[in-house]
Design a protein around this motif. Structure first.
Motif, PDB file in Angstrom:
ATOM      1  N   LEU A 103      66.896  39.630   8.495  1.00 51.90           N
ATOM      2  CA  LEU A 103      67.888  40.688   8.716  1.00 51.90           C
ATOM      3  C   LEU A 103      67.304  41.787   9.602  1.00 51.90           C
ATOM      4  O   LEU A 103      67.926  42.229  10.567  1.00 51.90           O
ATOM      5  CB  LEU A 103      68.336  41.294   7.379  1.00 51.90           C
ATOM      6  CG  LEU A 103      69.297  40.444   6.538  1.00 51.90           C
ATOM      7  CD1 LEU A 103      69.470  41.047   5.147  1.00 51.90           C
ATOM      8  CD2 LEU A 103      70.642  40.309   7.228  1.00 51.90           C
ATOM      9  N   LEU A 133      71.560  48.436   6.815  1.00 56.33           N
ATOM     10  CA  LEU A 133      71.203  47.796   8.085  1.00 56.33           C
ATOM     11  C   LEU A 133      71.768  48.586   9.267  1.00 56.33           C
ATOM     12  O   LEU A 133      71.092  48.770  10.283  1.00 56.33           O
ATOM     13  CB  LEU A 133      71.714  46.350   8.119  1.00 56.33           C
ATOM     14  CG  LEU A 133      71.059  45.396   7.119  1.00 56.33           C
ATOM     15  CD1 LEU A 133      71.755  44.052   7.134  1.00 56.33           C
ATOM     16  CD2 LEU A 133      69.580  45.224   7.439  1.00 56.33           C
ATOM     17  N   ARG A 177      76.406  40.991  15.371  1.00 56.44           N
ATOM     18  CA  ARG A 177      75.454  40.890  14.257  1.00 56.44           C
ATOM     19  C   ARG A 177      76.177  40.655  12.934  1.00 56.44           C
ATOM     20  O   ARG A 177      75.583  40.193  11.971  1.00 56.44           O
ATOM     21  CB  ARG A 177      74.629  42.167  14.153  1.00 56.44           C
ATOM     22  CG  ARG A 177      73.544  42.299  15.227  1.00 56.44           C
ATOM     23  CD  ARG A 177      72.962  43.700  15.130  1.00 56.44           C
ATOM     24  NE  ARG A 177      71.807  43.961  15.950  1.00 56.44           N
ATOM     25  CZ  ARG A 177      71.859  44.677  17.074  1.00 56.44           C
ATOM     26  NH1 ARG A 177      73.007  45.120  17.511  1.00 56.44           N
ATOM     27  NH2 ARG A 177      70.764  44.941  17.747  1.00 56.44           N
ATOM     28  N   LEU A 192      74.013  36.118   5.630  1.00 54.49           N
ATOM     29  CA  LEU A 192      72.800  36.279   4.825  1.00 54.49           C
ATOM     30  C   LEU A 192      73.053  37.165   3.606  1.00 54.49           C
ATOM     31  O   LEU A 192      72.613  36.856   2.501  1.00 54.49           O
ATOM     32  CB  LEU A 192      71.672  36.859   5.682  1.00 54.49           C
ATOM     33  CG  LEU A 192      71.145  35.911   6.769  1.00 54.49           C
ATOM     34  CD1 LEU A 192      70.120  36.606   7.645  1.00 54.49           C
ATOM     35  CD2 LEU A 192      70.531  34.662   6.143  1.00 54.49           C
ATOM     36  N   ILE A 193      73.783  38.270   3.818  1.00 56.90           N
ATOM     37  CA  ILE A 193      74.063  39.162   2.689  1.00 56.90           C
ATOM     38  C   ILE A 193      74.956  38.438   1.684  1.00 56.90           C
ATOM     39  O   ILE A 193      74.718  38.469   0.479  1.00 56.90           O
ATOM     40  CB  ILE A 193      74.733  40.475   3.173  1.00 56.90           C
ATOM     41  CG1 ILE A 193      73.729  41.294   3.982  1.00 56.90           C
ATOM     42  CG2 ILE A 193      75.230  41.287   1.985  1.00 56.90           C
ATOM     43  CD1 ILE A 193      74.320  42.537   4.612  1.00 56.90           C
ATOM     44  N   TYR A 210      74.712  39.062   9.507  1.00 58.62           N
ATOM     45  CA  TYR A 210      74.558  39.875   8.301  1.00 58.62           C
ATOM     46  C   TYR A 210      75.479  39.359   7.201  1.00 58.62           C
ATOM     47  O   TYR A 210      75.086  39.255   6.041  1.00 58.62           O
ATOM     48  CB  TYR A 210      74.927  41.345   8.582  1.00 58.62           C
ATOM     49  CG  TYR A 210      73.986  42.082   9.520  1.00 58.62           C
ATOM     50  CD1 TYR A 210      72.789  41.511   9.951  1.00 58.62           C
ATOM     51  CD2 TYR A 210      74.280  43.373   9.944  1.00 58.62           C
ATOM     52  CE1 TYR A 210      71.940  42.198  10.803  1.00 58.62           C
ATOM     53  CE2 TYR A 210      73.439  44.067  10.789  1.00 58.62           C
ATOM     54  CZ  TYR A 210      72.282  43.484  11.234  1.00 58.62           C
ATOM     55  OH  TYR A 210      71.447  44.174  12.067  1.00 58.62           O
ATOM     56  N   SER A 247      59.720  43.174  11.280  1.00 50.96           N
ATOM     57  CA  SER A 247      59.876  42.010  10.415  1.00 50.96           C
ATOM     58  C   SER A 247      58.568  41.710   9.679  1.00 50.96           C
ATOM     59  O   SER A 247      58.575  41.369   8.498  1.00 50.96           O
ATOM     60  CB  SER A 247      60.279  40.787  11.240  1.00 50.96           C
ATOM     61  OG  SER A 247      61.620  40.884  11.600  1.00 50.96           O
ATOM     62  N   THR A 271      74.366  48.552  15.574  1.00 49.04           N
ATOM     63  CA  THR A 271      74.813  47.270  15.042  1.00 49.04           C
ATOM     64  C   THR A 271      76.154  46.870  15.649  1.00 49.04           C
ATOM     65  O   THR A 271      77.167  47.493  15.395  1.00 49.04           O
ATOM     66  CB  THR A 271      74.936  47.356  13.525  1.00 49.04           C
ATOM     67  OG1 THR A 271      73.662  47.713  13.021  1.00 49.04           O
ATOM     68  CG2 THR A 271      75.379  46.040  12.948  1.00 49.04           C
TER      69      THR A 271
END
Lengths: 616, 82
Positions: free
Chosen positions: A563, A393, A362, A369-370, A366, A604, A358
């Motif tokens: 994600l 993640l 990113r 969205l988180i 992240y 996904s 990661t």
């Protein structure tokens, strides 16, 4: 005159280079930090000197690609780099018992040379003694004791460098074999050095805990864990404040610019688009600071030691782990760091899996969205749930890297020729200046990317989202009528199975340039929803976004699926370019991009299906 | 030290906390690898001690010629000590 700094890995060459030139090349406390050369200028009185910092080497018979770089520059075989006129040999005072042999190997080449003995302070602290005069007599060259990060001895060294005449001395013949040179070195060592203590030093005491088979793993887990808690708990509020400022700024600019397309481009394309990404600077800065601390203290090499066995199961080695951990900042330095791995297949496997780690690009995705969809509650009263999801993640990416490494080493890149060896340096206190520069560099790189790639992508997207223009009173939605919508809708059938609509599709295509661009895309797309001027953060807008049928545009399965897609997919042009450069072929970047996209899609799909079923 | 000087065993058998003298590096090891171990300080005649083992038993950290270097069993089995 051109002078190259040559010496063992982690002997302080780059620290010395920085002290001499005033430049700020990356320094850290593990062998193999410098994997490329750097040049700098130094003016002493009338003479101007060009200094070349090169990777460390254990021997002129190079084994790893970083040593190849050093060796070829030393011998003047490197393309486009002029052969150095003289050599500044750098040797760590505390490891002279081993490195004097290398000094001999270099001197035997007969080039003008001078020896800088570094870390004199540490030597003293460990009750060791270096008799500089004795070394000078035995080696027949100038020897100067220095402390690179404190500037001690630097002036003497500068003047010695400016007066090359006494450099060439006739020395007693140096033996040609390595064993012979060790005997030669031992005779000098006995006369000139009193060995430093290794037992009962601070490093020894710390390592009793940090490298303990059980406690060590626990400490490692705690460090990793704290890492994520800090990123979320500390950085998120600062980021929210930044976001509020950007939104305010947008509103302000809108009031002073005459209404029209130009104002829209500035407010929606630039401020909302680029600003939406820039607000994540606090996270980036904290991440850089934590990686820098791990590298500067010497913990990085310890982590590699602890985890080597696990890496071994995946067919990789401890040093691959250093490369993978560096990829937390960005895959590019991570992939470069793989140059320190001598085994070509292990190195290639490391390069091919590093993009799963990661990276900081990113983080905005992240974070957005988180922050928007995971409740900011605390588990057991003190663990932030958002941080836990972020941790998961990161863990998913790391596991993917190991599994992919295993598959590569079992298949395409089977076998290993060269052994794993790693020196564990003493712990060192990171200098505040160094940390500051490292964080500054990371933040600057991120800002520059925002001002170039992300800016261009945002403006392009703005164009695609705003044309063709709909009539103001036609009642039609601008986004839905745009060219971007045509593109998004064209790929929607492929994205439906993994829970994405065409708007996310636009973001995904845009994010192929760089991952953060999806954030600026979302910032632009959802500006059209609801009241445009509202001081409402992007996260809130995403929460409120509705599909045509009135259902939420981002149900949890879609969020999870998105994600997971970002955990696996290699959406980064720069990474592909660096893989091409490091492997000297288009084949490997093509393979990396394809297999990671495939893994991302499949993962996904599974995530979306399973979480839909679970939640319903 | 109670290690008999007449017998040689491989470095992988050296217990943590114990010291020994490096005897030789097995010729079955690739020449480049042998050379590398040598420049790292694994020189015949040098004193070596095992400092600690990593979790799961590999690699092991050694102290040799004033440096701390870790190696895996796959290499230490080819380094002979006495």
């Amino acid at each position: 005159m051109r002078i190259a700094l040559v010496g063992s890995p982690n002997s302080g060459k780059t620290t010395l280079f920085n002290a001499l030139t005033g430049l700020r090349q990356k320094v850290a406390n593990y062998p193999g930090v410098t994997v490329d050369h750097a040049e700098g200028k130094l003016q002493v009185d009338e003479s101007s000197i060009e200094l070349i910092d090169i990777p460390g080497l254990y021997s002129l018979k190079s084994l790893s690609p970083d040593e190849d770089v050093a060796r070829s520059i030393f011998f003047g075989e490197a393309e486009g780099i002029q052969r150095p006129d003289a050599i500044l040999i750098v040797a760590d005072a505390t490891t002279l018992e081993r490195s004097l042999q290398l000094v001999g190997e270099i001197l035997a080449e007969g080039r003008p040379a001078i020896l800088a003995v570094t870390m004199i302070d540490e030597m003293k602290a460990r009750k060791g003694v270096v008799n500089i005069g004795e070394l000078r007599r035995a080696l027949g060259i100038q020897v100067i004791g220095i402390v690179g990060n404190k500037g001690i001895g630097i002036d003497d060294l500068k003047h010695a460098l400016a007066n090359p005449k006494p450099w060439i001395h006739k020395v007693a013949k140096i033996p040609e074999t390595t064993k012979g040179r060790f005997e030669w070195a031992d005779r000098i060592y006995k006369k000139a050095v009193v060995s430093p203590e290794n037992k009962n030093t601070l490093t020894d005491k710390i390592d009793k805990f940090v490298l303990h088979p059980v406690l060590g793993i626990f400490i490692f887990a705690m460090i990793m864990f704290t890492f994520f808690q800090v990123i979320f708990v500390v950085a998120a509020p600062i980021q929210e404040f930044f976001e509020w400022m950007v939104l305010r700024f947008g509103v302000f600019v809108k009031t002073i610019l005459p209404a029209g397309l130009f104002s829209k481009l500035i407010v929606e394309g630039l401020i909302a688009g680029v600003g939406g990404v820039v607000v994540f600077i606090p996270q980036i800065a904290l991440l850089m600071a934590m990686v820098a601390i791990m590298e500067a203290t010497g913990y990085m090499a310890r982590a590699a030691f602890l985890i080597d066995r696990v890496m071994g199961w995946a067919g990789l080695e401890g040093r691959s782990f250093i490369s993978l951990l560096s990829s937390f900042a960005c895959a590019i330095p991570g992939i470069m760091a793989a140059r320190a791995i001598p085994d070509p297949k292990s190195r290639l496997a490391t390069i091919m899996v590093a993009p799963f780690m990661t990276c900081s690009a990113r983080l905005p995705v992240y974070g957005l969205l988180i922050g928007a969809f995971i409740p900011s509650t605390y588990v057991f009263g003190f663990l932030s749930l958002q941080a836990l999801v972020l941790f998961a993640l990161y863990l998913l990416g790391a596991i993917a890297a190991l599994v992919a490494g295993l598959i590569f080493k079992r298949g395409l890149l089977r076998g290993a020729t060269f052994p794993f060896y790693m020196e564990l340096p003493p712990y060192r206190r990171p200098s505040a200046k160094n940390l500051y520069h490292r964080v500054g560099k990371g933040v600057w790189a991120f800002t520059r990317k925002a001002g170039t790639v992300i800016l261009v992508a945002s403006v392009l997207l703005w164009g695609l989202l705003n044309f063709p223009q709909v009539e103001k009173d036609s009642g039609l939605n601008q986004v839905e009528q745009s060219y971007a919508a045509d593109i998004g809708q064209a790929i929607e059938p492929v994205l439906k199975p993994i829970g994405f609509d065409w708007k996310i599709g636009i973001g995904l295509i845009a994010s192929l340039a760089a991952r953060e661009v999806i954030v600026s895309t979302m910032a632009q797309i959802y500006r059209f929803e609801g009241k445009e001027d509202d001081i409402v953060g992007l996260g809130k807008r995403l929460q409120q976004a509705k599909r045509k049928d009135g259902s939420p545009a981002y149900p949890l399965p879609t969020v999870f699926s998105l994600l997971v897609f970002f955990v696996f997919a290699l959406q980064c042009v720069s990474t592909l370019a660096i893989i091409r450069r490091e492997t000297a072929s288009w084949k490997w970047p093509a393979i990396a991009f394809s297999y990671m996209l495939f893994v991302a899609y499949v993962a996904s799909f599974i995530t979306y299906r399973v979480s839909s079923w679970w939640i319903s | 030290m109670n290690i008999e000087t007449t017998t040689t065993l491989s470095l992988s058998h050296l217990h943590i906390g114990q010291s020994a003298t490096i005897d030789s590096i097995d010729l079955r090891l690739d020449a480049k690898v042998r050379e590398r171990l040598l420049v790292l300080g694994f020189v015949p005649g040098s004193l070596i001690s095992a400092v600690r083992r990593a979790p799961f038993g590999d690699p092991t950290e050694f102290e040799v010629r004033g440096s701390r270097i870790s190696l895996r069993k796959s290499e230490t089995q080819f380094i002979l000590i006495s």
